[in-house]
Design a protein around this motif. Structure first.
Motif, mmCIF file in Angstrom:
data_model
loop_
_atom_site.group_PDB
_atom_site.id
_atom_site.type_symbol
_atom_site.label_atom_id
_atom_site.label_comp_id
_atom_site.label_asym_id
_atom_site.label_seq_id
_atom_site.Cartn_x
_atom_site.Cartn_y
_atom_site.Cartn_z
ATOM 1 N N ILE A 253 -3.598 34.200 17.076
ATOM 2 C CA ILE A 253 -2.889 33.844 15.844
ATOM 3 C C ILE A 253 -3.844 34.019 14.669
ATOM 4 O O ILE A 253 -5.055 34.075 14.848
ATOM 5 C CB ILE A 253 -2.334 32.401 15.881
ATOM 6 C CG1 ILE A 253 -3.476 31.386 15.999
ATOM 7 C CG2 ILE A 253 -1.333 32.223 16.999
ATOM 8 C CD1 ILE A 253 -3.051 29.967 15.784
ATOM 9 N N ALA A 254 -3.305 34.099 13.478
ATOM 10 C CA ALA A 254 -4.123 34.237 12.276
ATOM 11 C C ALA A 254 -3.470 33.453 11.142
ATOM 12 O O ALA A 254 -2.795 34.027 10.283
ATOM 13 C CB ALA A 254 -4.287 35.698 11.897
ATOM 14 N N PRO A 255 -3.649 32.116 11.138
ATOM 15 C CA PRO A 255 -3.044 31.339 10.049
ATOM 16 C C PRO A 255 -3.647 31.727 8.695
ATOM 17 O O PRO A 255 -4.825 32.048 8.602
ATOM 18 C CB PRO A 255 -3.377 29.890 10.394
ATOM 19 C CG PRO A 255 -4.483 29.954 11.371
ATOM 20 C CD PRO A 255 -4.416 31.293 12.041
ATOM 21 N N VAL A 256 -2.811 31.684 7.684
ATOM 22 C CA VAL A 256 -3.236 32.063 6.339
ATOM 23 C C VAL A 256 -3.726 30.811 5.604
ATOM 24 O O VAL A 256 -3.088 29.758 5.640
ATOM 25 C CB VAL A 256 -2.075 32.724 5.565
ATOM 26 C CG1 VAL A 256 -2.502 33.084 4.155
ATOM 27 C CG2 VAL A 256 -1.579 33.953 6.315
ATOM 28 N N ARG B 269 1.187 17.631 3.224
ATOM 29 C CA ARG B 269 1.543 19.046 3.188
ATOM 30 C C ARG B 269 2.369 19.346 1.956
ATOM 31 O O ARG B 269 3.022 18.472 1.385
ATOM 32 C CB ARG B 269 2.290 19.468 4.447
ATOM 33 C CG ARG B 269 3.732 19.027 4.502
ATOM 34 C CD ARG B 269 4.420 19.561 5.745
ATOM 35 N NE ARG B 269 5.835 19.167 5.756
ATOM 36 C CZ ARG B 269 6.668 19.474 6.723
ATOM 37 N NH1 ARG B 269 6.246 20.159 7.780
ATOM 38 N NH2 ARG B 269 7.918 19.100 6.662
ATOM 39 N N PHE B 270 2.299 20.624 1.560
ATOM 40 C CA PHE B 270 3.177 21.158 0.527
ATOM 41 C C PHE B 270 4.207 22.020 1.231
ATOM 42 O O PHE B 270 3.872 22.764 2.160
ATOM 43 C CB PHE B 270 2.411 22.034 -0.469
ATOM 44 C CG PHE B 270 1.417 21.286 -1.305
ATOM 45 C CD1 PHE B 270 1.832 20.522 -2.382
ATOM 46 C CD2 PHE B 270 0.063 21.343 -1.021
ATOM 47 C CE1 PHE B 270 0.921 19.836 -3.166
ATOM 48 C CE2 PHE B 270 -0.854 20.665 -1.788
ATOM 49 C CZ PHE B 270 -0.430 19.907 -2.863
ATOM 50 N N GLY C 117 10.064 27.322 1.902
ATOM 51 C CA GLY C 117 10.379 27.163 3.312
ATOM 52 C C GLY C 117 9.172 27.200 4.234
ATOM 53 O O GLY C 117 9.310 27.073 5.441
ATOM 54 N N ARG C 118 7.982 27.371 3.681
ATOM 55 C CA ARG C 118 6.759 27.393 4.483
ATOM 56 C C ARG C 118 6.009 26.087 4.305
ATOM 57 O O ARG C 118 6.075 25.457 3.252
ATOM 58 C CB ARG C 118 5.869 28.575 4.070
ATOM 59 C CG ARG C 118 6.601 29.878 4.209
ATOM 60 C CD ARG C 118 5.792 31.085 3.880
ATOM 61 N NE ARG C 118 4.803 30.911 2.838
ATOM 62 C CZ ARG C 118 4.306 31.897 2.128
ATOM 63 N NH1 ARG C 118 4.704 33.121 2.331
ATOM 64 N NH2 ARG C 118 3.410 31.678 1.206
ATOM 65 N N SER C 119 5.273 25.684 5.331
ATOM 66 C CA SER C 119 4.496 24.446 5.292
ATOM 67 C C SER C 119 3.023 24.766 5.099
ATOM 68 O O SER C 119 2.453 25.555 5.866
ATOM 69 C CB SER C 119 4.674 23.661 6.592
ATOM 70 O OG SER C 119 6.009 23.277 6.753
ATOM 71 N N LEU C 120 2.410 24.140 4.092
ATOM 72 C CA LEU C 120 0.988 24.318 3.813
ATOM 73 C C LEU C 120 0.299 22.974 4.020
ATOM 74 O O LEU C 120 0.424 22.065 3.203
ATOM 75 C CB LEU C 120 0.778 24.813 2.384
ATOM 76 C CG LEU C 120 1.553 26.070 1.979
ATOM 77 C CD1 LEU C 120 1.313 26.389 0.505
ATOM 78 C CD2 LEU C 120 1.173 27.247 2.849
ATOM 79 N N LEU C 121 -0.418 22.834 5.139
ATOM 80 C CA LEU C 121 -1.084 21.581 5.493
ATOM 81 C C LEU C 121 -2.376 21.449 4.702
ATOM 82 O O LEU C 121 -3.222 22.357 4.716
ATOM 83 C CB LEU C 121 -1.375 21.549 6.990
ATOM 84 C CG LEU C 121 -1.957 20.267 7.546
ATOM 85 C CD1 LEU C 121 -0.985 19.101 7.347
ATOM 86 C CD2 LEU C 121 -2.284 20.437 9.017
ATOM 87 N N VAL C 122 -2.552 20.319 4.010
ATOM 88 C CA VAL C 122 -3.728 20.093 3.173
ATOM 89 C C VAL C 122 -4.924 19.775 4.065
ATOM 90 O O VAL C 122 -4.905 18.809 4.827
ATOM 91 C CB VAL C 122 -3.483 18.948 2.167
ATOM 92 C CG1 VAL C 122 -4.732 18.677 1.345
ATOM 93 C CG2 VAL C 122 -2.301 19.265 1.264
ATOM 94 N N THR D 34 1.148 26.405 8.327
ATOM 95 C CA THR D 34 1.465 26.011 9.694
ATOM 96 C C THR D 34 2.897 26.417 10.027
ATOM 97 O O THR D 34 3.704 26.672 9.143
ATOM 98 C CB THR D 34 1.314 24.490 9.894
ATOM 99 O OG1 THR D 34 2.196 23.811 8.997
ATOM 100 C CG2 THR D 34 -0.109 24.042 9.629
ATOM 101 N N ARG D 35 3.165 26.416 11.306
ATOM 102 C CA ARG D 35 4.534 26.716 11.730
ATOM 103 C C ARG D 35 5.431 25.540 11.411
ATOM 104 O O ARG D 35 5.008 24.391 11.519
ATOM 105 C CB ARG D 35 4.557 26.985 13.235
ATOM 106 C CG ARG D 35 3.861 28.266 13.590
ATOM 107 C CD ARG D 35 3.894 28.461 15.062
ATOM 108 N NE ARG D 35 2.510 28.441 15.504
ATOM 109 C CZ ARG D 35 2.113 28.303 16.744
ATOM 110 N NH1 ARG D 35 2.985 28.132 17.674
ATOM 111 N NH2 ARG D 35 0.836 28.315 17.040
#
Length: 111
Positions: free
Chosen positions: A59-62, A79-80, A84-89, A109-110
């Motif tokens: 995998i390659a998380p951004v 998270r933000f 529709g995407r989750s960005l974990l702080v 994250t997924r």
């Protein structure tokens, strides 16, 4: 030290800030959920993809940099939600200690 200069007009992306909320599942366990803290404006910049292996799959998380106006209640593991995407702080910092802006290092994250 010179202060960070940021054009407030660049904070043009609508974000939802959420906090983890563990709720009982009625059988002694917990269901992980999220509680909405605020809807706010910010700037999201993708920085890099970090390749790694997870459960035998590559995998390659951004990694993203999220810039928002200063808030006292933002911390790691929130998270933000962005389009529709989750960005974990992962980290939060005030770049020049002026309490004007926060820069959050986030990992996509997924859902």
């Amino acid at each position: 030290m010179a202060g960070l200069w940021l054009d407030p007009g660049r904070l043009s992306t609508r974000l939802r800030l959420e906090s983890p909320a563990d709720e009982g599942d009625g059988q002694g366990g917990v269901d992980g959920g999220w509680t909405v803290i605020a809807d706010l404006w910010g700037r999201v910049e993708p920085l890099r993809a970090v390749p790694r292996e997870e459960a035998g799959a590559a995998i390659a998380p951004v990694i993203h940099r999220v810039t928002i106006r200063h808030r006292q209640d933002v911390c790691q593991d929130m998270r933000f939600v962005f389009r529709g995407r989750s960005l974990l702080v992962r980290a939060v910092r005030d770049p020049d200690e002026s309490r004007r802006y926060l820069i959050c290092d986030c990992e996509e994250t997924r859902p």
